[in-house]
Design an enzyme around this catalytic site. Structure first.
Site, PDB file in Angstrom:
ATOM      1  N   HIS A 155      38.187  28.645  38.572  1.00  0.00           N
ATOM      2  CA  HIS A 155      38.394  30.098  38.479  1.00  0.00           C
ATOM      3  C   HIS A 155      37.608  30.865  39.533  1.00  0.00           C
ATOM      4  CE1 HIS A 155      40.669  30.353  34.640  1.00  0.00           C
ATOM      5  NE2 HIS A 155      40.206  29.124  34.537  1.00  0.00           N
ATOM      6  N   ASP A 363      34.526  36.905  44.581  1.00  0.00           N
ATOM      7  CA  ASP A 363      35.149  36.729  43.274  1.00  0.00           C
ATOM      8  C   ASP A 363      36.329  35.785  43.427  1.00  0.00           C
ATOM      9  OD1 ASP A 363      35.365  37.317  40.531  1.00  0.00           O
ATOM     10  OD2 ASP A 363      35.068  39.462  40.904  1.00  0.00           O
TER      11      ASP A 363
HETATM   12  P1  ADQ Z   1      34.955  36.837  35.388  1.00  0.00           P
HETATM   13  O1  ADQ Z   1      33.941  36.837  36.479  1.00  0.00           O
HETATM   14  O2  ADQ Z   1      34.447  36.949  34.007  1.00  0.00           O
HETATM   15  O3  ADQ Z   1      35.897  35.557  35.478  1.00  0.00           O
HETATM   16  P2  ADQ Z   1      37.064  39.044  35.824  1.00  0.00           P
HETATM   17  O4  ADQ Z   1      38.316  38.454  36.341  1.00  0.00           O
HETATM   18  O5  ADQ Z   1      36.505  40.176  36.626  1.00  0.00           O
HETATM   19  O6  ADQ Z   1      35.948  38.060  35.640  1.00  0.00           O
HETATM   20  O7  ADQ Z   1      37.275  39.632  34.330  1.00  0.00           O
HETATM   21  C1  ADQ Z   1      37.752  38.853  33.306  1.00  0.00           C
HETATM   22  C2  ADQ Z   1      38.032  39.714  32.067  1.00  0.00           C
HETATM   23  O8  ADQ Z   1      36.828  40.255  31.516  1.00  0.00           O
HETATM   24  C3  ADQ Z   1      38.956  40.902  32.316  1.00  0.00           C
HETATM   25  O9  ADQ Z   1      40.014  40.818  31.386  1.00  0.00           O
HETATM   26  C4  ADQ Z   1      38.105  42.134  32.059  1.00  0.00           C
HETATM   27  O10 ADQ Z   1      38.782  43.203  31.435  1.00  0.00           O
HETATM   28  C5  ADQ Z   1      37.025  41.600  31.130  1.00  0.00           C
HETATM   29  N1  ADQ Z   1      35.804  42.394  31.309  1.00  0.00           N
HETATM   30  C6  ADQ Z   1      35.026  42.439  32.414  1.00  0.00           C
HETATM   31  N2  ADQ Z   1      34.015  43.321  32.245  1.00  0.00           N
HETATM   32  C7  ADQ Z   1      34.174  43.845  31.016  1.00  0.00           C
HETATM   33  C8  ADQ Z   1      33.460  44.829  30.265  1.00  0.00           C
HETATM   34  N3  ADQ Z   1      32.388  45.454  30.767  1.00  0.00           N
HETATM   35  N4  ADQ Z   1      33.903  45.135  29.028  1.00  0.00           N
HETATM   36  C9  ADQ Z   1      34.998  44.519  28.530  1.00  0.00           C
HETATM   37  N5  ADQ Z   1      35.710  43.586  29.186  1.00  0.00           N
HETATM   38  C10 ADQ Z   1      35.318  43.257  30.408  1.00  0.00           C
HETATM   39  C11 ADQ Z   1      36.194  34.427  36.277  1.00  0.00           C
HETATM   40  C12 ADQ Z   1      36.130  34.632  37.797  1.00  0.00           C
HETATM   41  C13 ADQ Z   1      37.116  35.709  38.239  1.00  0.00           C
HETATM   42  C14 ADQ Z   1      38.530  35.356  37.745  1.00  0.00           C
HETATM   43  C15 ADQ Z   1      38.502  35.054  36.259  1.00  0.00           C
HETATM   44  C16 ADQ Z   1      39.863  34.516  35.789  1.00  0.00           C
HETATM   45  O11 ADQ Z   1      34.799  34.990  38.192  1.00  0.00           O
HETATM   46  O12 ADQ Z   1      37.130  35.819  39.652  1.00  0.00           O
HETATM   47  O13 ADQ Z   1      39.393  36.459  37.984  1.00  0.00           O
HETATM   48  O14 ADQ Z   1      37.548  34.051  35.945  1.00  0.00           O
HETATM   49  O15 ADQ Z   1      40.266  33.427  36.555  1.00  0.00           O
END
Ligand code: ADQ
Length: 471
Positions: A155, A363
């Site tokens: 991811h 990211d």
């Molecule tokens: P993450 O780094 O966790 O995941 P991201 O893709 O930015 O991140 O967000 C994932 C989910 O978390 C989204 O649905 C978002 O709405 C939710 N989220 C983030 N901050 C939040 C908050 N403050 N309150 C509520 N919900 C929140 C990892 C990788 C990413 C990749 C994902 C999926 O780091 O690059 O996109 O996996 O593959």
């Protein structure tokens, strides 16, 4: 189709109020249909672990979890996964705290996962492993005699070979990748960088279709970007914008524009630079003073890791400085919350925001960018500001693309976004929404599982071993 077994570090067990709406759970809902199994860590630590999984069934899906000991958690999760691999694969060599005992602990937990999971497997299961916590899992399962097709999806980004070379015993990890049948990446860049490291370290040939010709095993490597159900999220935003929370937010703005950031509280998300950019927007373009509020929602994350805990006071101080410097008795420029909000609430907030600010330093993809676009009102859409180092920038070319290391660049994009006329906002939004329709969670699951189910019969021509990889 065979049963699909998902393995991830954490398991989104539905609670009594229904399924959890986390990013991975939402993306994989099409993969774990009735009859599927989802396996991982319970999130609990205990004094004694016997590795036996606890299984709960919900809506025809089995959720199986194991506990870890405190010491396993510290070495595997805090130490190696989040203290070494996460910073390494986000290009932050200076933040790495490598210890051999952490790597050993990482392997012990992967072995424990394998032993516990192997007892639950059926001969024709398709096993789909997720993310950097579990790179050695296929190799551990193979040692136990498991011959099922096993896939792995990363991811987060992969780094150029000169960066990966900093990882002690990185060759072992590269060998672990080769125990899978399919490995998937978010972008062409991550895929290319991975193959480059693999060829330099292991010297295995790779064919023109990305098939790695490891001794005794062919490993298919592919690019398969994760996505969301954009149409469904769009509907959710339409509903949520009428909710009490959205109305309260709208009322509190008293006609001012809203800019929004939504992230885990993670140093890879570039939050200090984003705050500094907002400071510069108000300093360099004072016409926005009193006319815009920036809402940053930052959910606490991995607080047992030193670097994460250290970020909080930095942001607290910056938020205080910005509000002290620019605020007025009836205007708080930066609204900063260090807590998460429900996905349904976020949907309405995104829709109210004229600007979505997504500026990670690196990211894998960044699904907040997808959610922001999906939530917009087609008749009056907002503008997405997006870091060029988010995987999403490879797919959303009509965002305002910025360099997240340059707060002035972000500030200029904020200024441009706040002034952008409706016709340009609409053109950019329509092009991004079209992209969103292609990049669905459903197509992500279907593409990966299709590759996992169907073994490619023969290798294509071998790609050149140096320089550009053909995919
Ligand atoms: P993450 O780094 O966790 O995941 P991201 O893709 O930015 O991140 O967000 C994932 C989910 O978390 C989204 O649905 C978002 O709405 C939710 N989220 C983030 N901050 C939040 C908050 N403050 N309150 C509520 N919900 C929140 C990892 C990788 C990413 C990749 C994902 C999926 O780091 O690059 O996109 O996996 O593959």
């Amino acid at each position: 189709m065979a049963r699909v077994v998902i393995v991830s570090n954490r398991v989104p067990i539905p609670n009594s109020r229904g399924p959890r709406a986390g990013g991975l759970a939402v993306a994989l809902k099409d993969a774990v249909k009735k009859g599927g199994l989802w396996f991982g860590w319970s999130g609990r630590t205990t004094t004694e672990t016997n590795g036996d999984a606890q299984i709960v069934r919900h809506d025809g899906v089995d959720y199986a979890t194991i506990d870890l000991s405190e010491s396993e958690y510290k070495k595997f999760y805090v130490g190696f996964a989040n203290g070494t691999l996460w910073p390494l694969l986000h290009f932050r060599l200076g933040l790495i705290e490598f210890r051999r005992e952490h790597l050993d602990g990482y392997r012990v937990v992967n072995d424990l996962f394998a032993q516990s999971l192997a007892k639950l497997l059926r001969p024709d299961d398709l096993i789909w492993v997720h993310d950097y916590h579990l790179i050695p899992l296929a190799a551990a399962l193979r040692k136990l005699g498991v011959t099922n097709r096993i896939g792995f999806f990363l991811h987060i980004p992969f780094v150029p070979s000169s960066v990966f070379a900093a990882l002690p015993r990185g060759d072992e990890l590269m060998n672990d990748f080769c125990a899978y049948d399919v490995i998937g990446f978010q972008t062409v860049e991550h895929h290319r960088d991975f193959l480059d490291s693999l060829r330099r370290i292991l010297r295995y040939p790779v064919d023109a279709n990305g098939m790695i010709l490891a001794p005794g095993r062919h490993v298919q490597s592919i690019v398969v970007p994760i996505g969301i159900d954009g149409v469904e999220f769009h509907k959710q935003a339409e509903q949520s914008v009428k909710s009490k929370n959205s109305r309260r937010l709208l009322d509190s703005l008293v006609g001012r524009h809203l800019m929004i950031g939504v992230d885990r509280l993670d140093y890879s998300k570039g939050l200090p630079n984003r705050f500094e950019a907002f400071n510069r927007l108000l300093t360099r373009f004072p016409e926005h003073k009193m006319n815009v509020s920036f809402l940053q929602i930052a959910a606490p994350s991995r607080e047992d890791v030193t670097e994460y805990a250290a970020l909080r006071p930095v942001l607290n101080r910056m938020a205080g400085d910005i509000n002290g410097r620019h605020g007025a008795f009836d205007w708080v420029p930066l609204r900063y919350m260090s807590q998460g909000l429900a996905r349904s609430t976020l949907a309405g907030f995104y829709r109210l925001a004229r600007v979505g600010v997504v500026t990670p330093l690196r990211d894998g993809m960044n699904l907040v960018a997808h959610e922001y676009v999906a939530a917009q009102d087609p008749d009056n859409p907002g503008v997405l500001i997006l870091s060029r180092f988010a995987g999403a920038a490879q797919y959303f070319e009509d965002a305002l693309i910025v360099n997240p290391y340059d707060p002035d660049d972000i500030a200029e994009a904020m200024h441009e976004a706040l002034l952008m006329p409706l016709d340009e906002r609409t053109r950019r939004y329509q092009s991004m929404f079209e992209r969103l329709r292609e990049l669905t969670a459903e197509s992500y699951c279907a593409t990966f599982l299709h590759a996992l189910e169907n073994e490619r019969a023969t290798p294509a021509q071998i790609a050149p071993s140096e320089g550009h990889v053909l995919i």
